[in-house]
Write an enzyme that holds these catalytic residues in place. Structure first.
Site, PDB file in Angstrom:
ATOM      1  N   GLY A 189       0.842  -1.203   0.000  1.00  0.00           N
ATOM      2  CA  GLY A 189       0.000   0.000   0.000  1.00  0.00           C
ATOM      3  C   GLY A 189       0.869   1.242   0.000  1.00  0.00           C
ATOM      4  N   ARG A 232     -18.395  -0.054  10.044  1.00  0.00           N
ATOM      5  CA  ARG A 232     -17.133  -0.800  10.144  1.00  0.00           C
ATOM      6  C   ARG A 232     -17.297  -2.194   9.550  1.00  0.00           C
ATOM      7  NH1 ARG A 232     -13.588   2.177  13.153  1.00  0.00           N
ATOM      8  NH2 ARG A 232     -14.671   3.729  14.378  1.00  0.00           N
ATOM      9  N   ASN A 278     -12.335  -4.238   2.679  1.00  0.00           N
ATOM     10  CA  ASN A 278     -10.884  -4.378   2.856  1.00  0.00           C
ATOM     11  C   ASN A 278     -10.453  -5.815   3.126  1.00  0.00           C
ATOM     12  OD1 ASN A 278     -10.298  -1.748   2.300  1.00  0.00           O
ATOM     13  ND2 ASN A 278     -10.210  -1.073   4.436  1.00  0.00           N
ATOM     14  N   HIS A 313      -9.452  -0.839  17.866  1.00  0.00           N
ATOM     15  CA  HIS A 313      -9.141   0.486  17.331  1.00  0.00           C
ATOM     16  C   HIS A 313     -10.444   1.109  16.867  1.00  0.00           C
ATOM     17  CE1 HIS A 313      -6.827   3.647  15.597  1.00  0.00           C
ATOM     18  NE2 HIS A 313      -7.136   3.339  14.353  1.00  0.00           N
TER      19      HIS A 313
HETATM   20  O1  TXD Z   1      -4.057   2.837  13.582  1.00  0.00           O
HETATM   21  C1  TXD Z   1      -4.319   2.338  12.527  1.00  0.00           C
HETATM   22  N1  TXD Z   1      -4.318   1.032  12.383  1.00  0.00           N
HETATM   23  C2  TXD Z   1      -4.637   3.171  11.358  1.00  0.00           C
HETATM   24  C3  TXD Z   1      -5.222   2.503  10.214  1.00  0.00           C
HETATM   25  C4  TXD Z   1      -4.151   4.487  11.218  1.00  0.00           C
HETATM   26  C5  TXD Z   1      -4.242   5.145  10.030  1.00  0.00           C
HETATM   27  C6  TXD Z   1      -4.805   4.538   8.841  1.00  0.00           C
HETATM   28  N2  TXD Z   1      -5.516   3.324   9.107  1.00  0.00           N
HETATM   29  C7  TXD Z   1      -5.918   2.522   7.948  1.00  0.00           C
HETATM   30  O2  TXD Z   1      -4.800   2.165   7.161  1.00  0.00           O
HETATM   31  C8  TXD Z   1      -6.852   3.233   6.986  1.00  0.00           C
HETATM   32  O3  TXD Z   1      -8.181   3.205   7.461  1.00  0.00           O
HETATM   33  C9  TXD Z   1      -6.669   2.369   5.748  1.00  0.00           C
HETATM   34  O4  TXD Z   1      -7.446   1.188   5.861  1.00  0.00           O
HETATM   35  C10 TXD Z   1      -5.191   1.988   5.802  1.00  0.00           C
HETATM   36  C11 TXD Z   1      -4.316   2.830   4.880  1.00  0.00           C
HETATM   37  O5  TXD Z   1      -4.502   4.187   5.156  1.00  0.00           O
HETATM   38  P1  TXD Z   1      -3.958   5.298   4.145  1.00  0.00           P
HETATM   39  O6  TXD Z   1      -4.327   6.617   4.718  1.00  0.00           O
HETATM   40  O7  TXD Z   1      -2.534   5.015   3.810  1.00  0.00           O
HETATM   41  O8  TXD Z   1      -4.877   5.007   2.873  1.00  0.00           O
HETATM   42  P2  TXD Z   1      -4.606   5.413   1.365  1.00  0.00           P
HETATM   43  O9  TXD Z   1      -3.773   6.649   1.287  1.00  0.00           O
HETATM   44  O10 TXD Z   1      -5.923   5.374   0.692  1.00  0.00           O
HETATM   45  O11 TXD Z   1      -3.689   4.238   0.784  1.00  0.00           O
HETATM   46  C12 TXD Z   1      -4.134   2.940   0.601  1.00  0.00           C
HETATM   47  C13 TXD Z   1      -3.327   2.349  -0.525  1.00  0.00           C
HETATM   48  C14 TXD Z   1      -3.591   3.021  -1.890  1.00  0.00           C
HETATM   49  O12 TXD Z   1      -2.352   3.438  -2.470  1.00  0.00           O
HETATM   50  C15 TXD Z   1      -4.241   1.915  -2.714  1.00  0.00           C
HETATM   51  O13 TXD Z   1      -3.908   1.975  -4.101  1.00  0.00           O
HETATM   52  C16 TXD Z   1      -3.631   0.683  -2.063  1.00  0.00           C
HETATM   53  O14 TXD Z   1      -3.681   0.954  -0.680  1.00  0.00           O
HETATM   54  N3  TXD Z   1      -4.331  -0.559  -2.364  1.00  0.00           N
HETATM   55  C17 TXD Z   1      -3.675  -1.706  -2.602  1.00  0.00           C
HETATM   56  N4  TXD Z   1      -2.357  -2.000  -2.602  1.00  0.00           N
HETATM   57  C18 TXD Z   1      -2.010  -3.266  -2.892  1.00  0.00           C
HETATM   58  N5  TXD Z   1      -2.909  -4.237  -3.168  1.00  0.00           N
HETATM   59  C19 TXD Z   1      -4.234  -3.981  -3.168  1.00  0.00           C
HETATM   60  N6  TXD Z   1      -5.095  -4.957  -3.452  1.00  0.00           N
HETATM   61  C20 TXD Z   1      -4.668  -2.669  -2.882  1.00  0.00           C
HETATM   62  N7  TXD Z   1      -5.883  -2.079  -2.818  1.00  0.00           N
HETATM   63  C21 TXD Z   1      -5.667  -0.784  -2.499  1.00  0.00           C
END
Ligand code: TXD
Length: 331
Positions: free
Chosen positions: A20, A99, A106, A186
């Protein structure tokens, strides 16, 4: 060609795969590289995105002087032999989405990325970041076939950092003097523990009145939403990136650090068969121990409420996404 830089196959420098290349993945990759902790493989489903970030970070190295390699790729073969795999891939929660709904969006992403990554890095430790975090950690563990100690979720370090920050702001002291712990899932039902918070060894309860502490607890519980509301688009990423970094550093350095993480419970806190935030000892073997701290009745009840919510979501996600036990086996 910088888009796919291949590291040597036998490596002494640790290798971390970040799945990601979004806000959190990028913040983490930058920190790993800046601190020279590991070579980084950044992988995303979007063509060009991880390659672009990797090229940008590589060029930053010319100024900042870091020498770790960062590979941007869409091909899991480039992730082979990683020591740690961090999963941040996923979609954010949209307005009106529960959620539960998010878990079904997800879940398949996390299942697929873990399947792909574990096939190339069977020894890796997995840190799950994608929300709903505690549910995703369970699915990741199921699909990985790994001992549960090798799978953990990041949330507690972040939630505790938020609690510490708000305490430091209220007292006008450096946050480094503040120690605090948040348990549970969380989300809004997380359980900050003011009676375990200290400022240079002084119990928080001797420094602030109950009403003020309660305000800080509530602000912590809604810490993520506060930032989303300010940003309008996207969410927190620097503090989440720094939080994952602390966990990766604890693993790679075999530091046996006590950090809160979503870990698999086998009876601790009278909870079974779920991942939820608890204090853990984290080192090269992953979650080396789960620590049980004393909770008063209200805290124990709050933790169980949080756990019930997580368990309900896990059951629904498992029934929908992994109905056949055969699917849970290692690929
Ligand atoms: O405390 C915690 N656990 C959290 C969790 C704190 C902050 C963010 N939290 C969660 O992490 C948030 O709710 C998201 O579920 C994830 C990622 O957060 P982010 O802000 O980095 O999200 P983005 O910017 O949308 O990035 C997600 C990336 C994006 O580049 C997509 O193209 C990619 O995930 N993506 C994938 N990559 C690889 N393979 C697949 N299948 C895929 N699908 C989407």
């Amino acid at each position: 060609m910088v888009s796919r830089i291949h590291a040597a196959s036998s490596h002494v420098i640790p290798r971390v795969t970040v799945v990601g290349a979004g806000s959190v993945g990028n913040a983490l990759a930058k920190r790993l590289i800046d601190q020279q902790l590991a070579d980084v493989v950044l992988i995303d489903v979007v063509p060009g995105r991880p390659q672009g970030i990797a090229l940008d970070l590589t060029q930053a190295g010319a100024i900042e002087g870091h020498t770790r390699q960062i590979t941007g790729t869409n091909d899991y073969d480039d992730t082979a032999n990683s020591d740690v795999v961090v999963v941040t891939a996923g979609l954010p929660r949209k307005p009106g989405m529960t959620r539960d709904d998010l878990a079904l969006v997800n879940g398949p992403i996390v299942i697929e990325t873990v399947r792909q990554a574990i096939a190339r890095s069977p020894q890796a430790q997995f840190i799950i970041v994608t929300n709903p975090l505690d549910v995703m950690a369970y699915l990741a563990w199921q699909v990985s076939g790994l001992p549960h100690q090798q799978v953990m979720g990041m949330a507690g370090v972040l939630d505790s950092a938020r609690f510490r920050t708000f305490i430091a702001m209220a007292l006008n002291v450096p946050v480094t003097d503040v120690s605090a712990l948040v348990l549970g899932g969380h989300g809004d039902l997380m359980v900050p523990l003011p009676n375990h918070a200290t400022v240079s060894g002084i119990p928080l309860t001797e420094l602030l009145d109950a009403a003020t502490i309660q305000r800080l607890v509530q602000r912590t519980q809604h810490g993520g939403a506060e930032i989303v509301n300010l940003l309008k688009t996207g969410g927190a990423h620097y503090a989440p990136g720094a939080s994952v970094y602390a966990m990766v550093a604890a693993i790679l350095g075999d530091r046996h650090r006590i950090l809160p993480a979503a870990a698999y419970l086998t009876g601790e806190y009278q909870l079974h068969d779920l991942f939820i935030g608890v204090p853990c000892k984290i080192g090269a073997q992953g979650v080396e121990a789960v620590l049980e701290v004393s909770l008063d009745q209200a805290q124990q009840a709050a933790l169980h409420r949080s756990a019930e919510a997580v368990q309900r979501q896990v059951q629904r996600a498992m029934a929908t996404l992994m109905p056949s036990p055969a699917l849970a086996l290692q690929p």
